[in-house]
Design an enzyme around this catalytic site. Sequence first.
Site, PDB file in Angstrom:
ATOM      1  N   GLY A 291       0.802  -1.212   0.000  1.00 55.58           N
ATOM      2  CA  GLY A 291       0.000   0.000   0.000  1.00 55.58           C
ATOM      3  C   GLY A 291       0.838   1.266   0.000  1.00 55.58           C
ATOM      4  O   GLY A 291       1.893   1.358  -0.629  1.00 55.58           O
ATOM      5  N   SER A 292       0.371   2.258   0.738  1.00 55.62           N
ATOM      6  CA  SER A 292       0.921   3.611   0.634  1.00 55.62           C
ATOM      7  C   SER A 292       2.338   3.777   1.161  1.00 55.62           C
ATOM      8  O   SER A 292       2.930   4.840   0.977  1.00 55.62           O
ATOM      9  CB  SER A 292      -0.007   4.598   1.351  1.00 55.62           C
ATOM     10  N   THR A 293       2.885   2.786   1.818  1.00 49.37           N
ATOM     11  CA  THR A 293       4.306   2.902   2.197  1.00 49.37           C
ATOM     12  C   THR A 293       5.171   3.045   0.950  1.00 49.37           C
ATOM     13  O   THR A 293       6.264   3.604   1.007  1.00 49.37           O
ATOM     14  CB  THR A 293       4.765   1.675   3.006  1.00 49.37           C
ATOM     15  N   LYS A 295       4.594   4.980  -1.472  1.00 44.67           N
ATOM     16  CA  LYS A 295       4.615   6.368  -1.934  1.00 44.67           C
ATOM     17  C   LYS A 295       5.923   7.069  -1.578  1.00 44.67           C
ATOM     18  O   LYS A 295       6.317   8.029  -2.247  1.00 44.67           O
ATOM     19  CB  LYS A 295       3.414   7.116  -1.356  1.00 44.67           C
ATOM     20  N   GLY A 585      -4.257   6.931   1.501  1.00 45.67           N
ATOM     21  CA  GLY A 585      -4.604   6.271   0.251  1.00 45.67           C
ATOM     22  C   GLY A 585      -4.400   4.790   0.343  1.00 45.67           C
ATOM     23  O   GLY A 585      -3.680   4.296   1.181  1.00 45.67           O
TER      24      GLY A 585
END
Length: 586
Positions: A291-293, A295, A585
Amino acid sequence: MSFSQQAFGRTGLPRWLIERVWGLEHAFERARASGKAEDDTRLRIFFVLALFTLGFITLAIGATRAALFSDVRSGGSLAALGASRADLVDRNGMLLAADLLHYGLYIDPREIWETEETRRSLLRTLPNLEPERLERALRGNRRIFVLGALTPQERNRVHELGLPGVSFEPEQRRVYPLGTSAAHIVGFSDAGGEGISGAEAAFNDDIRAAARNGAPVPLSIDLRVQGALEDELYKAVAEFTPKGAVGLVTDVHTGEILGMASWPAFDPNKPGKAGVYAQTNRAAATVYEMGSTFKAFTVAIGLDSGVATPESTFDARNPYKLGYRTIHDYHAARKVLTLVEVFQHSSNIGTAKLAESVGPQQMGRYFAGLGLTTPAKVELVESARPLTPKVWNDDAVASTSFGHGINVTPLALARAYGTILNGGKLIPLTIRKLEPGAKVDGPRVMSERTSLQMLSIMRANVSGESGSGRSANMPGLSVGGKTGTGEKYDPAIRGYSRSRQVSSFAAVFPTTGPVDAKRYFVLILLDEPHGTARSAGYSTGGWVAAPAAGRVIERIAPFLGVTRRADVGQAIPVERPSVEQMGEGQ
């Protein structure tokens, strides 16, 4: 020399004994020559008695030695037992694993006088002895192994019973005094002394070689860090009831793993009683959509490639259509965001637009450079291969930019984060303790400038009022981080499930100081957690993982020599951050 003399010489008897035997023989011959037959007889009787006396003394000495030093002669010391393994210790010398002398119990029914008494005495003295196995041994017709891993105390209790037909043989047993603690990183070995998992398998040859020198093998973990990590991870597990969990602490400059926890845990002293699920090291052997890690990687790539600056803006007012798919924000800001705000709001829209500007080829090269397309380089044999896009096209770039469409292990994530936090070099992870001051090098992936920018951006995500990682903030420790909530693909609906998530928080501390200052990475990951009243029903990374990561950092900072700074404060305290502040997100 006569034939008899030659025969004696070939036996290897001492020269003095041969000379005396032949001296006696010459004495017999002289007695016969002088006509004194009685002297000849007396000499022969004396000679026979001397031989019997010598034999008796030899047998007595041998029997006494066998009785008093039976353990030594049969290999009671660990050094004599062939497959010895050296102690495993943590980086401070605390014991993690050791070989201890145990005994195997054997029964020979042919030597037993009282079968009923033997049965009753053994079952009373050894509660772990299976009655069925004992019965088979008592009814057999040969010596047979009955029970292993008897401690010296248990062996002595049985020995004092004085039971004929009951005997022992020494055997070494690997013992893990901390039980479940650090079980997955330490691993275990089989009864034959062969490493099966963890460090026991990774350093199998080194451990055996070290046993010959009597030296322990030090691992990279710090038991104080390990204890705090496990305690906080298990508290989060108890509160949010996930199906699995992972905790990691690494030194970003050396790659040393200072703590690694995987839940559910198992006891390496009794690995057979734990299923494969519990024995699986989720940090190394399980891949997740993070997931958003992810980003953090996309933002770092955008900065390093020159595509964006911290002040660059991205329009996130409306969903973004890319090819056949439409990208939404979990909690839409519905405004134009700077790059720093894209990170703080965890905007899928802004991140996808940034990734599109970087382009498929360049994104693919950076992901490979960060080690995200290969198994994490670490000594653990369990290190799993990631699941990556087959083709780096616009769709793959958009998905992977916010952690979808790519599955990696927590160790691979930790290694990649280390790269963007240590000055831009890809350093291999290690479970081996390195010498103090050791310089570890690796290929440069990003510039030091990018690394410093990312430290500042990650800090703002924790210290700022709108940051998704605010619940990880610890006064004076300059914590930075990124939340992650990856929805899991559900084959039943042929799409991503809104109720099954991988929730995590990737943290770094301290973020202040030059690029080469001491710096540590912390990861907390919960697989399919469940929201509670305290988390307002939410199970995202900001709610379930970030608080645990903050508590871990607060507890381990003193052990790592990180002191609180008065000029590094905490964001405005709140009882319960709003959903918008904690949202992220997907």
